[in-house]
Design a protein around this motif. Structure first.
Motif, PDB file in Angstrom:
ATOM      1  N   PRO A  95      -9.496 -25.904 -17.856  1.00 33.53           N
ATOM      2  CA  PRO A  95     -10.308 -25.558 -19.028  1.00 33.53           C
ATOM      3  C   PRO A  95     -10.910 -24.159 -18.888  1.00 33.53           C
ATOM      4  O   PRO A  95     -11.361 -23.769 -17.807  1.00 33.53           O
ATOM      5  CB  PRO A  95     -11.408 -26.628 -19.017  1.00 33.53           C
ATOM      6  CG  PRO A  95     -10.837 -27.774 -18.241  1.00 33.53           C
ATOM      7  CD  PRO A  95      -9.946 -27.149 -17.203  1.00 33.53           C
ATOM      8  N   ASN A  96     -10.899 -23.417 -19.972  1.00 32.98           N
ATOM      9  CA  ASN A  96     -11.476 -22.066 -20.018  1.00 32.98           C
ATOM     10  C   ASN A  96     -10.872 -21.143 -18.956  1.00 32.98           C
ATOM     11  O   ASN A  96     -11.560 -20.271 -18.412  1.00 32.98           O
ATOM     12  CB  ASN A  96     -12.998 -22.129 -19.866  1.00 32.98           C
ATOM     13  CG  ASN A  96     -13.660 -22.964 -20.949  1.00 32.98           C
ATOM     14  OD1 ASN A  96     -13.453 -22.714 -22.131  1.00 32.98           O
ATOM     15  ND2 ASN A  96     -14.435 -23.961 -20.552  1.00 32.98           N
ATOM     16  N   ARG A  97      -9.605 -21.325 -18.700  1.00 27.05           N
ATOM     17  CA  ARG A  97      -8.919 -20.543 -17.671  1.00 27.05           C
ATOM     18  C   ARG A  97      -9.063 -19.034 -17.889  1.00 27.05           C
ATOM     19  O   ARG A  97      -9.204 -18.273 -16.932  1.00 27.05           O
ATOM     20  CB  ARG A  97      -7.433 -20.933 -17.652  1.00 27.05           C
ATOM     21  CG  ARG A  97      -6.588 -20.143 -16.658  1.00 27.05           C
ATOM     22  CD  ARG A  97      -5.113 -20.511 -16.763  1.00 27.05           C
ATOM     23  NE  ARG A  97      -4.292 -19.582 -15.992  1.00 27.05           N
ATOM     24  CZ  ARG A  97      -3.934 -19.768 -14.730  1.00 27.05           C
ATOM     25  NH1 ARG A  97      -4.327 -20.849 -14.087  1.00 27.05           N
ATOM     26  NH2 ARG A  97      -3.192 -18.874 -14.099  1.00 27.05           N
ATOM     27  N   ASP A  98      -9.047 -18.599 -19.152  1.00 26.01           N
ATOM     28  CA  ASP A  98      -9.125 -17.172 -19.446  1.00 26.01           C
ATOM     29  C   ASP A  98     -10.468 -16.560 -19.051  1.00 26.01           C
ATOM     30  O   ASP A  98     -10.576 -15.330 -18.953  1.00 26.01           O
ATOM     31  CB  ASP A  98      -8.877 -16.918 -20.939  1.00 26.01           C
ATOM     32  CG  ASP A  98      -7.441 -17.200 -21.356  1.00 26.01           C
ATOM     33  OD1 ASP A  98      -6.581 -17.302 -20.454  1.00 26.01           O
ATOM     34  OD2 ASP A  98      -7.185 -17.343 -22.566  1.00 26.01           O
ATOM     35  N   SER A  99     -11.469 -17.409 -18.835  1.00 26.05           N
ATOM     36  CA  SER A  99     -12.794 -16.923 -18.447  1.00 26.05           C
ATOM     37  C   SER A  99     -13.021 -16.997 -16.939  1.00 26.05           C
ATOM     38  O   SER A  99     -14.134 -16.743 -16.473  1.00 26.05           O
ATOM     39  CB  SER A  99     -13.881 -17.735 -19.168  1.00 26.05           C
ATOM     40  OG  SER A  99     -13.774 -17.590 -20.566  1.00 26.05           O
ATOM     41  N   SER A 100     -11.979 -17.359 -16.204  1.00 19.92           N
ATOM     42  CA  SER A 100     -12.083 -17.490 -14.750  1.00 19.92           C
ATOM     43  C   SER A 100     -11.886 -16.150 -14.054  1.00 19.92           C
ATOM     44  O   SER A 100     -11.179 -15.271 -14.554  1.00 19.92           O
ATOM     45  CB  SER A 100     -11.037 -18.474 -14.216  1.00 19.92           C
ATOM     46  OG  SER A 100     -11.391 -19.803 -14.485  1.00 19.92           O
ATOM     47  N   ARG A 101     -12.500 -16.025 -12.901  1.00 17.07           N
ATOM     48  CA  ARG A 101     -12.228 -14.892 -12.017  1.00 17.07           C
ATOM     49  C   ARG A 101     -12.527 -15.314 -10.582  1.00 17.07           C
ATOM     50  O   ARG A 101     -13.242 -16.296 -10.339  1.00 17.07           O
ATOM     51  CB  ARG A 101     -13.043 -13.671 -12.400  1.00 17.07           C
ATOM     52  CG  ARG A 101     -14.546 -13.852 -12.366  1.00 17.07           C
ATOM     53  CD  ARG A 101     -15.229 -12.508 -12.554  1.00 17.07           C
ATOM     54  NE  ARG A 101     -16.595 -12.652 -12.988  1.00 17.07           N
ATOM     55  CZ  ARG A 101     -17.531 -11.742 -12.791  1.00 17.07           C
ATOM     56  NH1 ARG A 101     -17.245 -10.626 -12.133  1.00 17.07           N
ATOM     57  NH2 ARG A 101     -18.755 -11.924 -13.237  1.00 17.07           N
ATOM     58  N   PHE A 102     -11.993 -14.552  -9.653  1.00 14.49           N
ATOM     59  CA  PHE A 102     -12.233 -14.769  -8.233  1.00 14.49           C
ATOM     60  C   PHE A 102     -12.967 -13.562  -7.681  1.00 14.49           C
ATOM     61  O   PHE A 102     -12.637 -12.420  -8.023  1.00 14.49           O
ATOM     62  CB  PHE A 102     -10.915 -14.991  -7.496  1.00 14.49           C
ATOM     63  CG  PHE A 102     -10.241 -16.293  -7.861  1.00 14.49           C
ATOM     64  CD1 PHE A 102     -10.429 -17.421  -7.085  1.00 14.49           C
ATOM     65  CD2 PHE A 102      -9.435 -16.387  -8.997  1.00 14.49           C
ATOM     66  CE1 PHE A 102      -9.818 -18.618  -7.423  1.00 14.49           C
ATOM     67  CE2 PHE A 102      -8.827 -17.576  -9.341  1.00 14.49           C
ATOM     68  CZ  PHE A 102      -9.019 -18.702  -8.547  1.00 14.49           C
TER      69      PHE A 102
END
Length: 292
Positions: free
Chosen positions: A15-22
């Motif tokens: 969910p909300n993968r586009d808002s993920s970062r590392f």
């Protein structure tokens, strides 16, 4: 090291993968999501979960706040730290470092279950200075009696045994086991959320991180210090929660001066996954005075 969930495999449908970062902070690599606009609001999920837990409630809060949602150390796609970083003070310290690296000072913190305890620990330690802490079925009380002795010992023994960790991960491939585990909390959650928990629990690295947290968790010092918490604490409590009973939340109100009990009718431990609209309405209702 046990294999963590893979972003290009288990994370494909996150969910909300586009808002993920590392982000790398010192020796700790984090996965987090940032969504929305407005004052910064830190969201801390519970034991065994990840930031996916907030998926249902995100669109209801993101119009009012900037949501910062990390996977806790050892959970989801965040690296598992050394043993000291898996304790309550250790996790609080690592999150302090993360917020410092992001240059974020959260005005509000929402914590589910153990995430609420971390929020209180960070506040009492002076790492953050939120206007309010909202605990969704907050797990502030340690286990009592014999369980208090056996639970961390059992988790530690299991965590040291690779066969057990891989057996748990293999067993999680059976959807029925995940369904039973979630329902044992008093909640019935959507199928897509069940699928994400299956993704997590079939990864030995996530299981090892969960067991490491359980083995190193000690709430007794926090309980003794809770009376010193000056920040308003809103205890949202599911009436059907089978993991953290409403009675324990009501008892906490007797020792924490600024604590307020709020009932969530007919909801279990995973209330915000079960009925995001009801929980978001309760959250926005208690925060409305702070915005006026």
């Amino acid at each position: 090291m046990y294999q963590k969930p893979k972003w290009n495999r288990e994370g494909v449908n996150w969910p909300n993968r586009d808002s993920s970062r590392f982000i790398q902070v010192g020796n700790q690599k984090w996965h987090l999501q940032t969504i929305g606009q407005g004052p910064p609001l830190l969201m801390l999920h519970g034991t065994g979960s990840s930031c996916h837990s907030w998926a249902g409630i995100v669109p209801l809060l993101a119009a009012h706040y900037t949501l910062i949602m990390p996977d806790l150390p050892g959970h989801g796609f965040t690296q598992t730290p050394p043993e000291i970083g898996q304790s309550l003070p250790g996790m609080a310290g690592l999150l302090r470092d993360l917020l410092s690296a992001l240059d974020i000072k959260p005005e509000i913190v929402i914590g589910h279950s153990a995430g609420a305890a971390i929020a209180a620990e960070m506040t009492l330690a002076g790492y953050i200075h939120p206007h309010a802490i909202i605990a969704i079925n907050g797990a502030f009380q340690p286990f009592k009696g014999l369980a208090a002795l056996l639970f961390p010992v059992a988790a530690h023994v299991l965590g040291l045994n690779p066969i057990t960790i891989y057996a748990v991960a293999e067993g999680a491939k059976d959807r029925r086991r995940i369904e039973r585990l979630m329902r044992s909390t008093g909640s019935v959650i959507p199928d897509d959320m069940l699928a994400r928990y299956r993704d997590l629990f079939t990864a030995p690295g996530h299981v090892a991180g969960l067991l490491g947290m359980m083995a190193n968790w000690n709430l007794a010092p926090l309980v003794k210090n809770m009376a010193n918490l000056k920040t308003p604490l809103y205890l949202l409590s599911g009436s059907k929660d089978a993991a953290v009973t409403p009675a324990s939340a009501q008892a906490l109100c007797q020792t924490v001066p600024n604590a307020r009990f709020i009932n969530l009718p007919e909801l279990g431990h995973l209330a915000h996954e079960e009925n995001p609209h009801a929980v978001a309405a309760a959250v926005l209702a208690v925060l409305a005075p702070a915005k006026t």
